[in-house]
Design a protein around this motif. Structure first.
Motif, short mmCIF file in Angstrom:
data_model
loop_
_atom_site.label_atom_id
_atom_site.label_comp_id
_atom_site.label_asym_id
_atom_site.label_seq_id
_atom_site.Cartn_x
_atom_site.Cartn_y
_atom_site.Cartn_z
N GLY A 18 0.81 -1.21 0.00
CA GLY A 18 0.00 0.00 0.00
C GLY A 18 0.85 1.26 0.00
O GLY A 18 1.97 1.28 0.49
N PHE A 19 0.28 2.33 -0.58
CA PHE A 19 0.95 3.63 -0.69
C PHE A 19 2.27 3.54 -1.46
O PHE A 19 3.17 4.36 -1.25
N ALA A 255 -16.36 3.93 3.53
CA ALA A 255 -16.43 2.49 3.31
C ALA A 255 -16.97 2.15 1.93
O ALA A 255 -16.40 1.33 1.21
N LEU A 256 -18.07 2.79 1.55
CA LEU A 256 -18.69 2.47 0.27
C LEU A 256 -17.81 2.89 -0.91
O LEU A 256 -17.72 2.18 -1.92
N ILE A 257 -17.15 4.04 -0.80
CA ILE A 257 -16.24 4.46 -1.87
C ILE A 257 -15.10 3.47 -2.00
O ILE A 257 -14.71 3.08 -3.12
N ALA A 258 -14.55 3.03 -0.86
CA ALA A 258 -13.46 2.05 -0.90
C ALA A 258 -13.93 0.73 -1.51
O ALA A 258 -13.24 0.12 -2.32
N SER A 271 -3.33 4.92 -3.60
CA SER A 271 -3.12 5.49 -2.26
C SER A 271 -4.41 6.05 -1.67
O SER A 271 -4.66 5.92 -0.46
N ILE A 272 -5.25 6.67 -2.50
CA ILE A 272 -6.53 7.22 -2.01
C ILE A 272 -7.42 6.08 -1.54
O ILE A 272 -8.08 6.18 -0.49
N THR A 278 -8.55 2.64 5.36
CA THR A 278 -8.08 2.75 6.75
C THR A 278 -8.93 3.74 7.54
O THR A 278 -9.17 3.55 8.74
N MET A 279 -9.43 4.79 6.87
CA MET A 279 -10.21 5.80 7.57
C MET A 279 -11.58 5.30 8.00
O MET A 279 -12.07 5.69 9.06
#
Length: 326
Positions: A18-19, A255-258, A271-272, A278-279
């Motif tokens: 990640g990242f 959550a839904l966007i991820a 990265s986004i 994680t957020m």
């Protein structure tokens, strides 16, 4: 859907990446994530201690807040320490078995973040809209009717999702574009058909956090209407409901966007997506103790009493009778 033919081998160990597009700058992410983890761990631990030790806080609502704090305390522990070590020392490896265990723990415990809020909304609904029957509704046999179904739903959906992921063969690569074993981050590395995994993952996303937040929001809107009809001040009604709805709306949006970013064509950078993932786990864990703890009058009063005892009572090494009574 992936049409890559099934190979004769399957990776049994993986590496988090990640990242990766941040290069060496990703090491500086240790600071904000460590501070958020410290805030979550400290605030939830204090809240759990207060509720467990203070008999005045053993009401149904405070017990539910304590249960929420247990969830918020445990959830980051399953992935943040490993992520922090990765930032500092590039310790990125994990076995397939470890990945599946981490996936189950994160998704199962995470599911209860929203489910506990449903139970809390029910408690407030009975207290405000059905005050004369509150104690009857909140008796354990009656309240268990509202607890059992969501708990069964969570364990069936999450167990099914993780079990199906464990049956896949992973032959594309062994790098997980994430910092923990999120369901689709692992599944997309599988060879063969993953459409069933995709459907089960979406079903779990919409039947657990989305359904819970809809129920939670509707309940608080009914409570808000009841408070307004009772003639109580508008500001007090808004203060009671809106803050809770905002925090959960932000978390469910993350959550839904991820979740959807794995399934539809989009311009989201890796990265986004990792940041949003994680957020939606860390954000509620950091702010729930403030919203449901310090802003609750009974807990706030006990917290200040506790702090005043620590500050003003002298050490009791030579006089055991002057020990702090909790």
């Amino acid at each position: 859907m992936q049409n890559i033919p099934v190979q004769n081998f399957s990776f049994i160990s993986f590496k988090f990446s990640g990242f990766y597009d941040l290069g060496e700058w990703k090491h500086f992410l240790f600071i904000p994530y460590f501070l958020m983890f410290l805030l979550s761990t400290t605030s939830n631990s204090v809240l759990i201690y207060l509720i467990a030790s203070q008999r005045a806080l053993h009401s149904p609502m405070c017990v539910l807040i304590g249960l929420m704090s247990v969830v918020d305390l445990c959830l980051p522990i399953f992935f943040v320490p490993n992520m922090l070590l990765s930032f500092l020392f590039n310790w990125n490896g994990i076995s397939l078995a470890g990945c599946l265990i981490q996936m189950f723990c994160i998704h199962y415990i995470g599911a209860f973040q929203s489910t506990v809020l449903v139970w809390m909304a029910l408690d407030r609904f009975f207290a405000i809209c059905r005050p004369f029957y509150y104690h009857e509704y909140m008796k354990m046999p009656n309240f268990l009717k509202f607890v059992i179904l969501p708990a069964i739903r969570n364990i069936i959906l999450i167990t099914t999702m993780v079990s199906l992921a464990g049956k896949l063969q992973f032959c594309i690569k062994n790098e997980i574009d994430h910092y923990f074993c999120e369901h689709m981050a692992l599944v997309q590395l599988a060879c063969g058909d993953i459409s069933l995994n995709n459907i089960v993952g979406l079903t779990a996303a919409f039947l657990i956090p989305t359904a819970d937040v809809v129920f939670f929001t509707v309940s608080y809107l009914i409570i808000l209407g009841s408070v307004l009809k009772s003639g109580k001040p508008l500001l007090k009604a808004i203060n009671t409901c809106i803050t809770h709805i905002i925090v959960m709306a932000v978390a469910i949006t993350f959550a839904l966007i991820a979740f959807m970013s794995y399934r539809i064509r989009n311009d989201f950078s890796s990265s986004i997506r990792v940041f949003l993932s994680t957020m939606y786990l860390l954000f509620p864990s950091c702010f729930n103790p403030i919203i449901y703890g310090i802003r609750t009058k009974e807990i706030r009063e006990q917290f200040f009493k506790f702090m005043s005892r620590i500050k003003f009572l002298p050490p009791c090494r030579n006089n055991p009778d002057r020990s702090i009574v909790m």
